[in-house]
Enzyme design. Structure first.
Site, mmCIF file in Angstrom:
data_model
loop_
_atom_site.group_PDB
_atom_site.id
_atom_site.type_symbol
_atom_site.label_atom_id
_atom_site.label_comp_id
_atom_site.label_asym_id
_atom_site.label_seq_id
_atom_site.Cartn_x
_atom_site.Cartn_y
_atom_site.Cartn_z
ATOM 1 N N SER A 143 -8.288 -43.550 35.042
ATOM 2 C CA SER A 143 -7.319 -42.592 35.568
ATOM 3 C C SER A 143 -6.958 -43.042 36.979
ATOM 4 C CB SER A 143 -7.956 -41.199 35.654
ATOM 5 O OG SER A 143 -7.175 -40.338 36.461
ATOM 6 N N TYR A 156 -14.732 -35.111 37.217
ATOM 7 C CA TYR A 156 -13.874 -36.112 36.570
ATOM 8 C C TYR A 156 -13.642 -37.304 37.505
ATOM 9 C CZ TYR A 156 -9.489 -37.592 34.146
ATOM 10 O OH TYR A 156 -8.497 -38.257 33.486
HETATM 11 C C1 BGC Z 1 -5.952 -36.011 34.809
HETATM 12 C C2 BGC Z 1 -4.904 -34.934 34.882
HETATM 13 C C3 BGC Z 1 -4.004 -35.110 36.092
HETATM 14 C C4 BGC Z 1 -3.487 -36.540 36.165
HETATM 15 C C5 BGC Z 1 -2.611 -36.828 37.379
HETATM 16 C C6 BGC Z 1 -5.296 -37.364 34.943
HETATM 17 O O1 BGC Z 1 -6.266 -38.356 34.918
HETATM 18 O O2 BGC Z 1 -6.618 -35.936 33.575
HETATM 19 O O3 BGC Z 1 -5.543 -33.674 34.912
HETATM 20 O O4 BGC Z 1 -2.912 -34.248 36.009
HETATM 21 O O5 BGC Z 1 -4.564 -37.432 36.140
HETATM 22 O O6 BGC Z 1 -3.160 -36.374 38.568
#
Ligand code: BGC
Length: 255
Positions: A143, A156
Site C-alpha cells: 500500500s 495497517y
Molecule cells: C487503504 C485505504 C486507503 C488507501 C489510500 C489503502 O491502502 O486500504 O483504506 O483509502 O490506502 O489512502
C-alpha cells in the site's frame, strides 16, 4: 500472451484486487490458484468465469495467517500445475483505528493477515522455487501506507511498513537464486476495503481532490501492473516497490 503456463497463486483471490489479478493473469494464459477464506460460492463463480473464457483456475480454502494453510495452498499449485512460478500475497484487512483505540485483538489480526502471511508465504514459496531449481517471483500487494502515515489506520500502516522491509530484505537474500521479490503499493482502490469511503459523498469528494488523476483506482489498474511484473518484461526488478497511486502520495493539498 504474457503469462502462458505461468503457475500463479493469488491470496484473497475471490474479491477486490485479488479477483482482478486472477482474471487478468488467466486472460494472459496463466494457470491460477485462487486462495480464499470466505465466500466459497463467489470463488466458484469466479473459477467458472475464468474457465468459460478458456483459462485455468482452481480454488483452495486457506487462512493465510496460518503457515500450515500456506503450505497447503502452495502445494495445491504444485499438485495441480506441477510447479509454482508466482505467489501474489494480496490478502489484507484493516481496522481503521487509531493508536489510542487499537485493541490487542485488532493489532494481532491485522499483523497476522497482512504481514505474517506475506512473511511465511514468501518463505514457503522461496523454498519451493529453490527446490525447482531457482527463479520465481513473490509479489506483495502492499500500500502507499507502507511509507506514508494514515492516521486512524495505524496497525495497517505498521503491517505494510513491515512488508516494505520484508520485500527489500528477502529480495536481497534470495537474489542469488534468481528469485525476485517486489511490492506493488496501490493508493485508494474501489474495493470492499474502501466501501465506507465510497459510501460517503463528502469523503469521496475530499479523496478525489487529493488524487492528481482525480479518480480512485479500479482493481484492473493494479492487476495490469501485476501482469507486467510477472512477465519476462520485468525480469530485472527486485527488492523494490512499484507505486500505483494516481499520484496521491505526493501529498499536494493545493492550498
Ligand atoms: C487503504 C485505504 C486507503 C488507501 C489510500 C489503502 O491502502 O486500504 O483504506 O483509502 O490506502 O489512502
Amino acid at each position: 500472451m504474457l503469462l502462458r503456463d505461468t503457475s500463479i497463486v493469488v491470496t484473497g483471490g475471490n474479491s477486490g484486487i485479488g479477483e482482478a489479478i486472477v482474471l487478468a493473469a488467466a486472460a494472459e494464459g496463466a494457470n491460477v490458484v485462487v486462495d480464499y477464506v470466505s465466500h466459497p460460492d463467489e470463488t466458484t463463480s469466479l473459477i467458472d468465469k475464468v474457465e468459460a473464457a478458456g483459462g485455468h483456475a482452481v480454488g483452495v480454502e486457506a487462512d493465510v495467517s496460518r503457515p500450515a494453510d500456506l503450505h497447503t495452498m502452495i502445494q495445491k499449485a504444485v499438485d495441480t500445475y506441477g510447479r509454482l512460478d508466482v505467489l501474489v500475497n494480496n490478502a489484507g484487512i484493516e481496522t481503521r483505528t487509531s493508536l489510542l483505540d487499537t485493541t490487542e485483538d485488532d493489532f494481532d489480526k491485522v499483523l497476522a493477515v497482512d504481514m505474517k502471511s506475506a512473511f511465511f508465504g514468501t518463505q514457503i514459496a522461496a523454498k519451493q522455487f529453490i527446490s525447482q531449481g531457482g527463479g520465481g517471483l513473490v509479489l506483495n500487494i502492499s500500500s502507499v501506507h507502507e511509507d506514508w502515515p494514515m492516521p486512524g489506520n495505524i496497525a495497517y500502516c505498521v503491517a505494510k511498513g513491515g512488508i516494505r522491509m520484508l520485500t527489500r530484505t528477502a529480495g536481497v537474500e534470495l537474489g542469488e537464486h534468481g528469485i525476485r521479490v517486489v511490492n506493488i503499493a496501490p493508493g485508494a482502490v474501489a474495493t470492499p476495503i474502501n466501501a465506507s469511503t465510497e459510501d460517503d459523498p463528502e469523503k469521496m469528494k475530499k479523496l478525489k481532490a487529493a488524487i492528481p488523476l482525480r479518480r480512485m483506482a479500479q482493481p484492473d489498474d493494479i492487476a495490469d501492473v501485476v501482469v507486467f511484473l510477472a512477465s519476462g518484461k520485468a525480469g530485472y526488478m527486485t527488492a523494490t516497490t512499484v507505486v500505483v497511486d494516481g499520484g496521491i502520495m505526493q501529498g499536494s493539498v493545493g492550498l
